[in-house]
Every structure is written in C-alpha cells, then in structure tokens.
Motif scaffolding. Sequence first.
Motif, mmCIF file in Angstrom:
data_model
loop_
_atom_site.group_PDB
_atom_site.id
_atom_site.type_symbol
_atom_site.label_atom_id
_atom_site.label_comp_id
_atom_site.label_asym_id
_atom_site.label_seq_id
_atom_site.Cartn_x
_atom_site.Cartn_y
_atom_site.Cartn_z
ATOM 1 N N PRO A 170 38.663 -116.701 116.479
ATOM 2 C CA PRO A 170 40.010 -117.240 116.711
ATOM 3 C C PRO A 170 40.974 -116.968 115.572
ATOM 4 C CG PRO A 170 38.488 -119.007 116.169
ATOM 5 C CD PRO A 170 37.658 -117.763 116.347
ATOM 6 N N GLY A 171 40.457 -116.556 114.431
ATOM 7 C CA GLY A 171 41.317 -116.214 113.298
ATOM 8 C C GLY A 171 41.705 -114.750 113.257
ATOM 9 N N ASN A 172 41.254 -113.968 114.236
ATOM 10 C CA ASN A 172 41.571 -112.539 114.253
ATOM 11 C C ASN A 172 41.938 -112.125 115.673
ATOM 12 O OD1 ASN A 172 41.958 -109.881 113.552
ATOM 13 N ND2 ASN A 172 39.792 -109.404 113.305
ATOM 14 N N MET A 189 55.456 -112.721 118.482
ATOM 15 C CA MET A 189 55.287 -112.370 117.071
ATOM 16 C C MET A 189 56.279 -113.108 116.186
ATOM 17 S SD MET A 189 55.449 -108.464 115.676
ATOM 18 C CE MET A 189 55.185 -108.014 113.949
ATOM 19 N N THR A 190 57.474 -113.401 116.736
ATOM 20 C CA THR A 190 58.544 -113.986 115.919
ATOM 21 C C THR A 190 58.756 -115.466 116.200
ATOM 22 O OG1 THR A 190 60.303 -113.485 117.542
ATOM 23 C CG2 THR A 190 59.718 -111.753 115.968
ATOM 24 N N HIS A 195 52.921 -119.017 115.239
ATOM 25 C CA HIS A 195 52.428 -118.717 113.890
ATOM 26 C C HIS A 195 51.014 -119.277 113.729
ATOM 27 C CE1 HIS A 195 52.923 -117.563 109.703
ATOM 28 N NE2 HIS A 195 52.315 -118.698 109.372
ATOM 29 N N GLY A 196 50.102 -118.414 113.297
ATOM 30 C CA GLY A 196 48.716 -118.801 113.137
ATOM 31 C C GLY A 196 47.858 -118.546 114.356
ATOM 32 N N ALA A 292 60.685 -112.396 109.317
ATOM 33 C CA ALA A 292 60.139 -113.597 109.946
ATOM 34 C C ALA A 292 58.666 -113.465 110.310
ATOM 35 C CB ALA A 292 60.945 -113.931 111.207
ATOM 36 N N ALA A 293 58.165 -112.233 110.444
ATOM 37 C CA ALA A 293 56.763 -112.038 110.823
ATOM 38 C C ALA A 293 56.081 -111.047 109.886
ATOM 39 C CB ALA A 293 56.673 -111.557 112.268
#
Length: 503
Positions: A170-172, A189-190, A195-196, A292-293
């Motif tokens: 889940p982290g990749n 993405m933005t 985020h995360g 921002a990303a």
Amino acid sequence: MLFATTGGRVRGGPPVGDVVAVLGIPYARAPFGERRFRAPQPPPAWRGVRDCTAFGPISPQSAELSGAPVWRPGDEDILTVNVWAPERAGPLPVLFWIHGGAYTFGSSAEPGFDGAALARAGLVVVSCTFRIGFEGFGHVPGLPDNRGLLDQLAALRWVRDNIASFGGDPGNVTVAGHSSGAGAAVCLMTMEPAHGLLRRVIAHSVPAVFYAPELAAAVTARIAREAGVAPTAEGLLSLPPAALVAASDEVAARCGADPVTPVHAYESVIFQPVVDGEVLPAPPLQALASGAASDVDLLVCHAREEARFLHAVGGLREVTTEPELADLTAALDLPPEVLHGYRNLLPDAPVLDRYLALFGDARFAAYTSRLAEQHARAGGRAYASRFDRRRGPARPWHTADIPFAFGNLDAVGAEFLIGGRPDADDHALSARMRDAWAAFARTGDPGWPPLTATATPVRSWAVPDDHLASDEDSALGALWRDVPFAVQRPAAVGPGRRAGSCR
C-alpha cells in the motif's frame, strides 16, 4: 482462493497460470437513490464469503463496446474494484488503472484492460469502475462536482486498506490511465486528499481540457433543457439515469450546429473535470508547475498521430479547407503562429492531414509533454515517451499504445486499435513497454533518463527497435513551447465560425 477485506472475505476465480483475478469487489455503496450525485460512501460489510469471479455492473452510458458489458437501467451497484494478484511473495508494487472514454463511456471490464500479463511482470493490478457521463462529471447545483474523481479517490482508499491481503504494497501505488483516465490520474496527483495514497503516476495521452464551473453549468443547462426539467438539483434528481444519458447524447450529437463553446463544433466531448476550487482546486498543469506534487514520480506517453483515431471513429468534424483550418485554430484559441508552423512542418500535406496533426497535438501530445516538463522544472522526477510504432497501414494513433503496455495484443478489439494481427516485433515491443511500466512502478525508473530543467529525453516506442530522442530543440517542441493551456470557459460562437457535424 479466499482474501480478507475490510468488508468481508472474498473469493476469486481459480488461478490462471500464476495469477488470481478477484473481480467486482465493492469499494463504496451504490451511488443512487438518496446517495445520487453525492460523494461516495463506504460499502456495507457482508457475512460469509462473497463470490468475486465476475465483473460488476458498469456505469450508466449508451456505449456498447466490443467484448465489454453494457449498462442496463437498474444496474446500480457500480462502484467496484478488480484485482489481479500473482501467486508470489509480496509485498509487490501496485498498479491502479483508470480507464479512458472521454469521461463518458468505457469500463474496467473491457477485454484490453485485463491485468494478468502485468501481474506476471511482478505487479498487483487494480482497476475500478466509477461514475462517468452526467452521473460522474455533470454539474448539479449545490452538490459536489467531479464525482468520478471522488469515486477514484475512494477506490484508492480501498487499496490502502486492503491491498496487502492480495500481496500488494500500500506504500507503493502507481496510478495509471489513458486519455480521460490519464486526465483523472494527473488530477488525483495534485489533489490534497490523495496525498499519501499514490507514489507514482503513468499518464498516456492526457487531454488538455478542464472546465470552469460556469462552463459545466452551461452544459448542464443544455442537458436539462433537452430533458425537459429545470437545471436544479431537484429537477436533475427527478430524471432516471437513462434519461440523463439520452439527453446528454442528444446535446453532444447537436454540438456541431449548436456548440456550447467554439471547440465543441469540432469534437463532441461535453464532460470534463471541473476546476471547482474544492475537489479540484487548480488545473493539473498549474498545480504541477507550482510543485504541488513534486514528491510523486511521473511517466508520460503520447502517440505520434493522436487525432487519427478520433477521425477514424467519427469523433471529429471533417476539416478540408484552409478557411476551416483557420477557424479551428481560432476555436482552440491558438496563436496564428501555430497554424503557420504546421504549414511549414507539413508543406505538401493535405489540409486534413495538417488539421489532424494540429488537433492531436493541441488536445493531447503538447499538453502531455508540458505536464512532464513543468513537473521536472518544479523539482519532480518525470520521464517522457512517445508511441511511434508503424507497420503497414497501421498508424501510431490514440489508444494504440494501451494493448502493448498491458500485454493484451490478442484481446477482443485490439486488432482494430493496432491495425492488424500482431507479429513477433509487436510482441517484443509489448514486452518492452510492459517491463518499463513494471520497472517504473517498482523503482520510479522506467529505464531511460529523466527530464531536467534544460533537457527533454524522450523514449520513442517503435518497431523493430526503440530509440531515445531529444525534444528540447525540435521544431515541433519550439512551436508549442510558449502556447498556454487555459481552463475552458463558455463563449459565444462568433461571426464566420463554421459549424459542422461532430459525428
């Protein structure tokens, strides 16, 4: 095989080779009834084992695509995910696929999006069904815009909470998409709530169009008028999904004679993400340019002749004279220098060829490249590629790259996209593209140099061999370098504008 999820246990089909497919897992409640036109809500849990061996229903639409399910009135439990998991030790990188279709048609159940070949390359592949057309992107006063994006966000949260059970990390997570799916991917993405939830993005042929709220409202007004209701939440909620699909299709079909904006006289795509300041605070290009990303890796690809496909399927108005081409340039709000530039680049080409080259670059190629360039200049890691595979009459057009990247050259419908039966060179190209996607999802490096503030290396996918090009000094790159991409707003059709058929 059984897998545990937050909603309950699910059963997938028997392994095919070393890959298990688990299809139609709910990630949110059915978005109808009291939940219609609202943000998605978590699904109810179930007892026992849920059989997940077939795709769930698809989103309301009129399209009937080869080999894919069709929507039927009454199909409501449409917010589901599909997982292809290899039988190997994890955690493995996750590729989350968002299908294209002009934000209006298509589904994750299309044969070309089967994730088994990518799973065999070492990925856990997830695809999702989400609201499209008016249900997902139509403006409803007082209710959230961009409901399709909110659905995708909910599906990504499902991945975060559940994918470890399928061997995924889940982290990749890499979010990938093509055409409107790529547009959705760069939106996510933005977006701050994403985020995360994602680490990388693969975006093929990103559309350049994003709507201002007033344009989204103008489209809704046309659809409501066609359906015979007020353009209010109450009026729109009174219509069943099938009525909104029919009214939307009719408005799109008449766009040549009665465009909402000048460019609608040339293509009939009437739904786009809305820069509403809430779900989507800023257009992706502006957001990426601001950094921002910058912590998200980006891999882009565009086709050499994007618009050839749209013309072949009747999605673009015919333009065959110089005055018509000048009108198209004005409708796209492009400076005259761009039109002059294409005359110089293609001096002996028929007007139709110059039109398709210009339109395809304006709508997809130049914007896709700009996203990567701006992301790199803002400190992000970005890679660029171009699909330029030619074989006989087959052209490198919009969508032809996706069967290659998925490894599904023999899927139903692929023969039309790639221009015939695949040969050995095609299968070798597919393996190279599939390996690049897998490597990027694993490490953030697809196998060639990234863009820098001053250099634009581009991997050109071709047969029999690929090559690395440099775009920063190309005549085409120079032509588009300073052309802005603005949020689209309503505009009257001015004198001299030539309306024609979009179909």
